[in-house]
Design an enzyme around this catalytic site. Sequence first.
Site, PDB file in Angstrom:
ATOM      1  N   HIS A   1       3.553   2.505  -7.335  1.00 42.47           N
ATOM      2  CA  HIS A   1       3.432   2.843  -5.915  1.00 42.47           C
ATOM      3  C   HIS A   1       3.771   4.309  -5.655  1.00 42.47           C
ATOM      4  CE1 HIS A   1       3.910  -1.516  -5.977  1.00 42.47           C
ATOM      5  NE2 HIS A   1       3.324  -1.551  -4.796  1.00 42.47           N
TER       6      HIS A   1
ATOM      7  N   GLU B   1      -9.717  -3.302  -7.773  1.00 41.28           N
ATOM      8  CA  GLU B   1     -10.127  -1.905  -7.678  1.00 41.28           C
ATOM      9  C   GLU B   1     -11.393  -1.592  -8.461  1.00 41.28           C
ATOM     10  OE1 GLU B   1      -6.065  -2.257  -6.280  1.00 41.28           O
ATOM     11  OE2 GLU B   1      -7.019  -2.907  -8.157  1.00 41.28           O
TER      12      GLU B   1
END
Length: 336
Positions: free
Chosen positions: A129, A60
């Site tokens: 998540h 990321e």
Amino acid sequence: MTQLTFARAINAGLRKSLENDSKVVLLGEDIGALGGVFRVTDGLQKDFGTHRVVDTPLAESAIVGTAVGLAYRGYRPVVEIQFDGFIYPAFDQIVSQVAKLHYRTRGAVKMPITIRVPFGGGIGSPEHHSESPEAYFTHTSGLRVVTVANPQDAYTVIQQAIACDDPVLYFEPKRRYHDKGEVDEGTDPASALPMDKARVLTNGSDVTLVAYGPLVKTALDAASAAADEGISIEVIDLRSLAPVDYEPVVASVRKTGRLVVTHEAGQSGGLGAEVAASITERCFYHLEAAPVRVTGFDIPYPYSKLEMHHLPGLDRILDGVDRALGRPNSLSGLEG
């Protein structure tokens, strides 16, 4: 008007932006051939090519860093963070570079970067998540932070975000991806309600209920249930979290005298605290009761079997309304 799911509406908005501007480039993990884990980018690489819809490594920080370089070169990169909890490796790039380069260069450099973040709970996923990290970014000067609650806004606001010369974090409530709604694909984003404006969804006279993202639908359900008991709730979808559009909230609270703010994120340091404090400052002499926050608890995100106890639902929001009205309730011992 077309019936689209929330996810397909975002896909349609991305497609329109790719068609309208050759400088728009999509970056992310598995967004190409797979179409993303939620299939939001399904079919876009096939139609626009691997040079404009780019499958990236699982890194990321590198993805956002690459977007910074592309923005320097005049592109409008759109980054997908696969899950909300994966954004933290990119935190330094977002806070130290994306948010500050325009200011650091005295306006010489623009950062027209859009960062898409599926966020919130309700899908049975564990920590990393299912998280609500929006407050980290609303506290960071130099970033616009928006979230959408229906397919039409999903379609329009993603285009507005991509066209904006400022960096925008676009939070997508992942549990709403399969919700359907009418979308006018002929809507001109330039003439639609700007992405930094709140929207009053229902008119009411007793309580102002402010929500955003995944809890807007729950807030509307709460207003409908309260109406059966003769309680009139004005529901406001905040839409923009940074900057916050306070004008309609102030107007509403001056009418109702009561405020309830709800979000999935934990209570301490959450956006609800900022809204409550700002409205208290602006509407002190109009308030009939202290503002009430109905939020997630200050705990790590729980396992799937417990998440519905953690997330504010219909009963907890109605309990918050009762507290604002000074009515007896059964959940008063719960914080949030």
